[in-house]
Each structure stands twice: as C-alpha cells, then as structure tokens.
Scaffold this active site. Sequence first.
Site, mmCIF file in Angstrom:
data_model
loop_
_atom_site.group_PDB
_atom_site.id
_atom_site.type_symbol
_atom_site.label_atom_id
_atom_site.label_comp_id
_atom_site.label_asym_id
_atom_site.label_seq_id
_atom_site.Cartn_x
_atom_site.Cartn_y
_atom_site.Cartn_z
ATOM 1 N N PHE C 66 -0.474 12.024 -0.808
ATOM 2 C CA PHE C 66 -0.554 13.009 0.262
ATOM 3 C C PHE C 66 0.706 13.867 0.345
ATOM 4 O O PHE C 66 0.864 14.647 1.272
ATOM 5 C CB PHE C 66 -0.812 12.300 1.603
ATOM 6 C CG PHE C 66 -2.110 11.550 1.646
ATOM 7 C CD1 PHE C 66 -3.301 12.231 1.864
ATOM 8 C CD2 PHE C 66 -2.162 10.183 1.433
ATOM 9 C CE1 PHE C 66 -4.513 11.561 1.890
ATOM 10 C CE2 PHE C 66 -3.370 9.495 1.451
ATOM 11 C CZ PHE C 66 -4.545 10.188 1.675
ATOM 12 N N HIS C 106 13.547 -6.541 -0.346
ATOM 13 C CA HIS C 106 12.894 -6.545 0.980
ATOM 14 C C HIS C 106 13.728 -7.286 2.030
ATOM 15 O O HIS C 106 13.642 -6.974 3.212
ATOM 16 C CB HIS C 106 11.452 -7.082 0.907
ATOM 17 C CG HIS C 106 11.330 -8.495 0.456
ATOM 18 N ND1 HIS C 106 11.133 -8.845 -0.862
ATOM 19 C CD2 HIS C 106 11.353 -9.651 1.128
ATOM 20 C CE1 HIS C 106 11.047 -10.165 -0.954
ATOM 21 N NE2 HIS C 106 11.177 -10.677 0.230
ATOM 22 N N ALA C 123 -5.532 1.753 8.050
ATOM 23 C CA ALA C 123 -6.399 0.610 8.351
ATOM 24 C C ALA C 123 -6.145 -0.523 7.366
ATOM 25 O O ALA C 123 -6.083 -1.700 7.740
ATOM 26 C CB ALA C 123 -7.862 1.056 8.274
ATOM 27 N N ASN C 124 -5.959 -0.184 6.113
ATOM 28 C CA ASN C 124 -5.772 -1.186 5.070
ATOM 29 C C ASN C 124 -4.456 -1.945 5.252
ATOM 30 O O ASN C 124 -4.413 -3.181 5.152
ATOM 31 C CB ASN C 124 -5.780 -0.485 3.701
ATOM 32 C CG ASN C 124 -5.671 -1.448 2.557
ATOM 33 O OD1 ASN C 124 -6.480 -2.365 2.426
ATOM 34 N ND2 ASN C 124 -4.653 -1.275 1.729
ATOM 35 N N THR C 125 -3.391 -1.220 5.535
ATOM 36 C CA THR C 125 -2.105 -1.889 5.735
ATOM 37 C C THR C 125 -2.136 -2.723 7.015
ATOM 38 O O THR C 125 -1.592 -3.837 7.047
ATOM 39 C CB THR C 125 -0.958 -0.864 5.750
ATOM 40 O OG1 THR C 125 -0.876 -0.262 4.453
ATOM 41 C CG2 THR C 125 0.382 -1.513 6.052
ATOM 42 N N ASN C 163 -9.847 7.420 10.435
ATOM 43 C CA ASN C 163 -11.133 7.943 10.878
ATOM 44 C C ASN C 163 -11.594 7.177 12.126
ATOM 45 O O ASN C 163 -11.336 5.978 12.250
ATOM 46 C CB ASN C 163 -12.137 7.755 9.730
ATOM 47 C CG ASN C 163 -13.520 8.244 10.094
ATOM 48 O OD1 ASN C 163 -14.304 7.483 10.663
ATOM 49 N ND2 ASN C 163 -13.809 9.494 9.821
ATOM 50 N N CYS C 196 -11.425 14.714 8.097
ATOM 51 C CA CYS C 196 -12.761 14.667 7.498
ATOM 52 C C CYS C 196 -13.745 15.537 8.267
ATOM 53 O O CYS C 196 -14.927 15.594 7.927
ATOM 54 C CB CYS C 196 -13.248 13.228 7.470
ATOM 55 S SG CYS C 196 -13.080 12.442 9.075
HETATM 56 C C1 LIG Z 1 13.514 -10.939 -6.170
HETATM 57 C C2 LIG Z 1 12.336 -11.364 -5.383
HETATM 58 C C3 LIG Z 1 12.263 -12.664 -4.871
HETATM 59 C C4 LIG Z 1 11.148 -13.072 -4.125
HETATM 60 N N1 LIG Z 1 11.098 -14.357 -3.657
HETATM 61 C C5 LIG Z 1 10.023 -14.759 -2.939
HETATM 62 C C6 LIG Z 1 9.950 -16.102 -2.470
HETATM 63 O O1 LIG Z 1 10.808 -16.937 -2.714
HETATM 64 N N2 LIG Z 1 8.833 -16.470 -1.780
HETATM 65 C C7 LIG Z 1 7.815 -15.608 -1.522
HETATM 66 O O2 LIG Z 1 6.844 -15.992 -0.884
HETATM 67 N N3 LIG Z 1 7.858 -14.314 -1.959
HETATM 68 C C8 LIG Z 1 8.937 -13.885 -2.655
HETATM 69 N N4 LIG Z 1 8.988 -12.594 -3.117
HETATM 70 C C9 LIG Z 1 7.869 -11.679 -2.805
HETATM 71 C C10 LIG Z 1 6.704 -11.912 -3.738
HETATM 72 O O3 LIG Z 1 7.142 -11.823 -5.086
HETATM 73 C C11 LIG Z 1 5.578 -10.908 -3.509
HETATM 74 O O4 LIG Z 1 5.038 -11.134 -2.222
HETATM 75 C C12 LIG Z 1 4.510 -10.983 -4.568
HETATM 76 O O5 LIG Z 1 3.559 -9.980 -4.331
HETATM 77 C C13 LIG Z 1 3.846 -12.345 -4.589
HETATM 78 O O6 LIG Z 1 2.913 -12.390 -5.625
HETATM 79 P P1 LIG Z 1 1.918 -13.572 -5.898
HETATM 80 O O7 LIG Z 1 1.884 -14.462 -4.716
HETATM 81 O O8 LIG Z 1 0.594 -12.916 -6.103
HETATM 82 O O9 LIG Z 1 2.380 -14.257 -7.138
HETATM 83 C C14 LIG Z 1 10.089 -12.169 -3.872
HETATM 84 C C15 LIG Z 1 10.151 -10.884 -4.398
HETATM 85 C C16 LIG Z 1 11.252 -10.469 -5.115
HETATM 86 C C17 LIG Z 1 11.294 -9.073 -5.653
HETATM 87 C C1 LIG Z 2 -8.354 11.671 1.121
HETATM 88 C C2 LIG Z 2 -8.173 10.324 1.751
HETATM 89 C C3 LIG Z 2 -7.800 10.232 3.063
HETATM 90 C C4 LIG Z 2 -7.626 8.979 3.676
HETATM 91 N N1 LIG Z 2 -7.231 8.907 4.979
HETATM 92 C C5 LIG Z 2 -7.064 7.693 5.570
HETATM 93 C C6 LIG Z 2 -6.616 7.610 6.922
HETATM 94 O O1 LIG Z 2 -6.353 8.603 7.582
HETATM 95 N N2 LIG Z 2 -6.440 6.363 7.447
HETATM 96 C C7 LIG Z 2 -6.685 5.225 6.741
HETATM 97 O O2 LIG Z 2 -6.518 4.146 7.284
HETATM 98 N N3 LIG Z 2 -7.116 5.276 5.465
HETATM 99 C C8 LIG Z 2 -7.302 6.479 4.865
HETATM 100 N N4 LIG Z 2 -7.719 6.550 3.553
HETATM 101 C C9 LIG Z 2 -7.967 5.290 2.822
HETATM 102 C C10 LIG Z 2 -6.664 4.674 2.325
HETATM 103 O O3 LIG Z 2 -5.938 5.618 1.567
HETATM 104 C C11 LIG Z 2 -6.935 3.437 1.495
HETATM 105 O O4 LIG Z 2 -7.492 2.431 2.305
HETATM 106 C C12 LIG Z 2 -5.678 2.927 0.811
HETATM 107 O O5 LIG Z 2 -6.002 1.844 -0.011
HETATM 108 C C13 LIG Z 2 -4.625 2.516 1.813
HETATM 109 O O6 LIG Z 2 -3.459 2.120 1.122
HETATM 110 P P1 LIG Z 2 -2.181 1.514 1.817
HETATM 111 O O7 LIG Z 2 -2.528 1.109 3.209
HETATM 112 O O8 LIG Z 2 -1.843 0.333 0.977
HETATM 113 O O9 LIG Z 2 -1.109 2.557 1.755
HETATM 114 C C14 LIG Z 2 -7.862 7.796 2.936
HETATM 115 C C15 LIG Z 2 -8.249 7.901 1.606
HETATM 116 C C16 LIG Z 2 -8.406 9.133 1.005
HETATM 117 C C17 LIG Z 2 -8.819 9.207 -0.433
#
Ligand SMILES: Cc1cc2nc3c(=O)[nH]c(=O)nc-3n(C[C@H](O)[C@H](O)[C@H](O)COP(=O)(O)O)c2cc1C
Ligand SMILES: Cc1cc2nc3c(=O)[nH]c(=O)nc-3n(C[C@H](O)[C@H](O)[C@H](O)COP(=O)(O)O)c2cc1C
Lengths: 238, 238, 238
Positions: C66, C106, C123-125, C163, C196
């Site tokens: 966006f 983080h 909504a997704n987040t 939406n 929309c």
């Molecule tokens: C350097 C680093 C260390 C991390 N250590 C942890 C940890 O000890 N425990 C944890 O739950 N997530 C940790 N995270 C976050 C996870 O890696 C992240 O949530 C990831 O998406 C988990 O993936 P998985 O559960 O699908 O394997 C760490 C991330 C980074 C970049």
């Molecule tokens: C053109 C367009 C507009 C969108 N607008 C919204 C919005 O306003 N609010 C919303 O929750 N999702 C909206 N979506 C859906 C999100 O982008 C989608 O759920 C995405 O996976 C969210 O990602 P994130 O929450 O991880 O950033 C839109 C998608 C598209 C393609």
Amino acid sequence: MTIPSVTPETPFLASNHQDSKKHLLLATTGSVATIKLPQLLTHLSQKFSPSTLTIHLLISPSSKKFLSPADLDEVSRNPLVSRLWSDADEWAFPSGVYTRECPVLHIELRKWADVLVVAPLSANTLSSIVVGRCDGLLLSVLRAWDWGEKERGGGVVVAPAMNTLMWTHPVTGGQVETLKGWGVEVLTPVSKVLACGDEGVGGMVGVEVVVEAIGRKLGILSVEGEKEKEDEAETVEG
Amino acid sequence: MTIPSVTPETPFLASNHQDSKKHLLLATTGSVATIKLPQLLTHLSQKFSPSTLTIHLLISPSSKKFLSPADLDEVSRNPLVSRLWSDADEWAFPSGVYTRECPVLHIELRKWADVLVVAPLSANTLSSIVVGRCDGLLLSVLRAWDWGEKERGGGVVVAPAMNTLMWTHPVTGGQVETLKGWGVEVLTPVSKVLACGDEGVGGMVGVEVVVEAIGRKLGILSVEGEKEKEDEAETVEG
Amino acid sequence: MTIPSVTPETPFLASNHQDSKKHLLLATTGSVATIKLPQLLTHLSQKFSPSTLTIHLLISPSSKKFLSPADLDEVSRNPLVSRLWSDADEWAFPSGVYTRECPVLHIELRKWADVLVVAPLSANTLSSIVVGRCDGLLLSVLRAWDWGEKERGGGVVVAPAMNTLMWTHPVTGGQVETLKGWGVEVLTPVSKVLACGDEGVGGMVGVEVVVEAIGRKLGILSVEGEKEKEDEAETVEG
Ligand SMILES: Cc1cc2nc3c(=O)[nH]c(=O)nc-3n(C[C@H](O)[C@H](O)[C@H](O)COP(=O)(O)O)c2cc1C
Ligand SMILES: Cc1cc2nc3c(=O)[nH]c(=O)nc-3n(C[C@H](O)[C@H](O)[C@H](O)COP(=O)(O)O)c2cc1C
Ligand SMILES: Cc1cc2nc3c(=O)[nH]c(=O)nc-3n(C[C@H](O)[C@H](O)[C@H](O)COP(=O)(O)O)c2cc1C
C-alpha cells in the site's frame, strides 16, 4: 551415520521401517535454544545405544537459523540419527504433483514414532498447536497424532523455551494447560539469564532433563543400565 | 470455456458481472480430496446448465499440489467454469502497488458469489477460519462474508476431508460447531479407507452429495428438472 | 533524515540508543488505511519536535503493497523517523546463522519503545495477536511485550481498519475485548465510505485522533504546547 537423502524416488513408509528399536521423532522450532541440539544429541548417544534407539530429526524452517553448517554436520554424524526431515519433504512428490501411490509423510512419521519430542518448543509453535494449525510438517504430525490413545497422547514431550515476557504473556498459561489436558508432558522452563540478556523464567530445561524424559517415555535403559543388567545376568548365571 | 487470464489490466468488479445466472464460488484447500475436483465439476456440468449456473474456482496454494496440469486443463474446459482465482490475484495491482482505483478482490468475490462452497475443507483452513485468520484469498472472502445476513451465512457450505485422527483431534469438534453456529452447512465426513491407508471417519462426502447441496442452496433445478418443467408446460399448453 | 540501513554489521541494541527523547514504534499492517502513513507522519512532525520524539517504523510485508516508492521516500525523509524495520531484519545475522553475540531484534525493539502504535491494525493481525502467534517482527514484539506492567500494557495503541463486514464478523468483538483486557487502547473504527465502496463502520479513525493518542500516551507536549510553556516562562522571568 550419514543421513539418507530423501529423494522422491524413495518415499518413506513406516511399514518398511519396523524393527526392535525405539523410534524417537525429535523436533526443533524457532527458539534460540535450538543451538543446544548438538549437545542434546551428544548426551543421547552417550546414554543410549544405536541398537536400542533411532532418531529422526525434524527441523522447522525458523530453527534452521540457529544451526550452523558445522552443527548440521555434527548432528547428522550422530550414531543415533538416521534421518533429517524438513517441511519441503512433505511435498516432494516424484511427478511434482500428488498421485495415489504417494505416501503422506506426516501420517507415516506419526506411525513410525513411538515418542515425539519438541525441544525447544517456541511460543509461536505452541500457539499453532493449540488452535489446530497444521501448515508445516511438525504441526501436521501433531494434528494427526493419536490423542485419544492415552499411551500415545502421553507420547508427546515438549520443552518450551522463550523470553520471560513471552512465557508470562497472557495467552501462554492457558495454552500450556491445553497441551497438558491432551496428555502432553511439558518440561516447564527454568529461570536463568536468557540469550537476550534478560534474566527470568523461560529458558529450556537442561539437556539432561530432556534426555531423562526421553528414556522414561520410551521405557529404555541407558547404556550403563544395560551394562548393569548384563552384569546381573552374568552374576546369576555364574 | 477458456479461462480469461486475470491480468492487472482487467480488474474484477462484481457490478460488471451481474446476470440472471447463479454464481458459485467453489474453493479447494490442501486436502487430498482435491483430486476429486475434476469429477465434482463433471457432475455439476451434467446436472446444471451454463445458462443457469456459473462457477469461479478458488484454488488454495497447497491444493494446487493435488492437481496435475491435465486436471487443471480439464477443469478449465468445464462449460460452467468461467474463472480460476489464486491468492496472487488479490495483490496483482497494475502499478505493483495499491491505488484508490483498485477494486479489493475478496470484497468483489463476496459480492459476486451467491454461494461459497469449500470442498474439500482441510483441517488447517478450518482452524484458520475459526480464529479469523485471513492471509489468503479464500480466508479473506470468508472474513468479509455477510455472516449477519441469515441467507448469506446460510450461503456457505463446507465439506471437511482429513485423516481420521485429524478429524477426532481435540480441537476439531468445537471448531465445526463454531462454523455451524455461524450458519455454515457442514457436510460431515464419511467413514472409508483414506488415502493414507487408514480406515475411519474423515473422508469427504461423495461428489453427488456436494452437488445436491449446491443445487439446494442455490435453489436451481437440474437439467432434468428444467426439462420436466418444460414438458409440463408443454403438456399444459398443448 | 535519511534512514540508516540496517546492515548485519550494525546490530541494533536498545542500550546504545538511550536518550532523553520519547521512542515511538509505529507499525502498519495489511489494511488499505496504510496509505495514510505519509499523512500521519506529516501530522506528527507538525505537532512534535525531533528533539522530543523519535520514531521507528515497522512495515509488515503486506502493508508494503500500500506504499509506493514515492510514499516510502517521503516517509523516510520525515524529520521524526530514524529507522525503518521490516521482518527480514530480525533474521539478518552477520554469518547468516544466529550466534551468541547477536541481539534479538524483537526484544531490543520492545526495550527501546516507550509506546507501540499499530495503525492500521488489520483483521488478520488482530487474530494473530490474540492467539499469541508471532511469526513476524511486529507479532514477536507484541508477544514479548511487558503486558504485566500496567504502564507498558497501557503503552500499546491500535487503530483497527477493515471492511464493515470484517469488523462485524463474529470473531472480531471478542478479540478486541481481549486486547482491551490486556490494557491495549483501541481506537474504535468510524463509519464512512470505505475503499471498497461499501459504507459502514470499519474505517480507521482520522490521523489527528492517532496523533492525539500518541501525544497523550507519551506524555509529550506538542510544538505549540512547548512554545506556550516557553512564553509563560519568559513572562514569569520578564
Ligand atoms: C534471534 C532470535 C531468537 C529467538 N528466540 C526465541 C525463543 O527463544 N523462543 C521463542 O518462542 N521464539 C523465539 N524467537 C522468535 C521465533 O523464532 C519466531 O516466533 C518464529 O516465527 C518461530 O517459528 P516456529 O515456531 O514456526 O519454528 C526468536 C527469534 C529470533 C530472531
Ligand atoms: C486491496 C486490499 C485491501 C485490503 N484492505 C484491508 C483492510 O482494510 N483491513 C484488513 O483487515 N484487511 C485488508 N486486506 C486484507 C489483508 O491485506 C490480508 O488479510 C493480509 O494477509 C493482512 O496481513 P497482515 O495483517 O499480516 O499485515 C486487504 C487486502 C487487499 C488485497
Ligand atoms: C499428501 C498430503 C495429503 C494431505 N491430505 C490432507 C487432508 O486430506 N486433509 C487435511 O486437512 N490436510 C491434509 N494434508 C495437510 C495439508 O495439506 C496442510 O495442512 C496444508 O498446510 C493445508 O493448507 P490449506 O488449508 O491452507 O490449503 C495433506 C498433506 C499432504 C502432504
């Protein structure tokens, strides 16, 4: 032992891998405690014999970021380790597309495994398991696990490892309780200085605790235990 | 019918596709039962006329792994099918970035569809729907569905298909009940020998059951039904 | 101000960025309201001085769709903005693999930030936060947030934008309540004509409302406020 590459030519069928050994499926997830995998395997191979125990490793995509090529090499040379799986293997069909002859890997691994250990278990994977998400190999094995069968439900051990604030986050407690309710053995994190420099609860239990839990779950004796038993037998015979 | 490619030049607007036909949005997800899509469409085209029913297909990324190029070709030549959508289409903006003129595809598809059928519905997608996840086109359509409007809420039909143990997993029952509470019609899986060789509940209902549900939801007559009605009318006239 | 590129050579440590300024971590997610980011930043820089407030931006992968290159350029030249983070930065380790010297991004961002604002919140987040998912930088910051500490819990502000039907979806209400229960300040969406074309509740609150919430949370005075205070002081002195 070198790790057989999983080529589309050799699909994995649990029924082709029946033997008298115990089968451990050992999974890592994206926690920093994954750096302890080589150490964990060393402990396991000191404690158990390759004639008793065989291990398949399941490395989640994000946990790979915590293993250097040298670590992966060491891990793959561990005498207990016979396979290394990753998410892509689930979809590696000979023709590129699923056909009726293709085994379903997460089902085969569940059938093969006597015990599934997730060490470390990340906060993210904990959340996914609890909501039933299954868009990766480990999550699919868990989604297709035999939770009803007590023995099996009891066949899952997890060792959570995360920052203290992730551990004390409002969602964590309830999710851990949910796992326990399914029969999962949770190795509660300990308090220590964490990778990020913070001090507090969230660190993975020591590898010896994981090793102990594995032996107990699988009901196998350590190398010394076997030795003692042999000695006892000899004494009786002698 | 050849499938119009969805180029950024021709954004899809529901308002440009108003006609007297019924509009079915038919989605597949990453279950092995996706292999039945060609068969399902053949049944549909035997039962309903292209002058009554038009279908848009929505193929989730993982369900593509269950369709060969030949399947996709067959599917795209089905006389009822007028479009094939995939997740990337949602983000295919002419300039690469969203501008105020761009329609929002998941909103347009929801407006266009009279009925949304997810067949098969995977365990993973079930979980995502229930927690409100929407990081794919199908999930976004469902997240923006008109659940309040009874008629619409009732306009969603799902046919779960999964391994027996995935179906009996502790989370599944509650998630299915949640969907039913929203007005979704759930075509409960049947017991059979599954793709993985296991036998048990979890198999997708037969395609004829899905076809019947579609006809009923849309309130349309089958080709034979139309024929009979014409004959009756002729009899009356004659 | 040009944005320092985040090269693996310069890992970010909160302890190296202590100063007397207030620290705002401002995140966007995949809602169309992300198009208002340049406008939001302009308002912020009109209202607050760079000697009082510094901002790190956290742009989720889908919110990038966006923002045009021109938008990103404008945003990066805003005098308050000192860094632009994206998900990949979390995993940009000098050697490609995590080593004990690597800070955890983080965790460092959570330590650095006085206040975290998610505007817009998709909504997704929303769904991901509530189930404790953390497979992206923003989600990980939130998963490692200090929810127990009232002041901190109160240090999160979200501005949902979606939406109308996404907003009225059966899961949304409960998820918003959950966030409030954790101490999050939710800037409830307003009713308007949405991107929309639909009209209804779901639009993000005006940028001035977000700006006001930021000033209040951080306890900082606007430029005019500072001016008035100076004038008052001068009057008293004179
Ligand atoms: C350097 C680093 C260390 C991390 N250590 C942890 C940890 O000890 N425990 C944890 O739950 N997530 C940790 N995270 C976050 C996870 O890696 C992240 O949530 C990831 O998406 C988990 O993936 P998985 O559960 O699908 O394997 C760490 C991330 C980074 C970049
Ligand atoms: C053109 C367009 C507009 C969108 N607008 C919204 C919005 O306003 N609010 C919303 O929750 N999702 C909206 N979506 C859906 C999100 O982008 C989608 O759920 C995405 O996976 C969210 O990602 P994130 O929450 O991880 O950033 C839109 C998608 C598209 C393609
Ligand atoms: C060969 C194979 C067959 C599978 N069959 C099913 C199935 O029948 N039902 C199911 O729920 N998941 C099944 N899965 C797992 C899903 O494909 C996996 O959870 C995927 O992430 C679902 O994606 P989707 O729901 O986003 O489409 C299967 C996986 C493989 C590799």
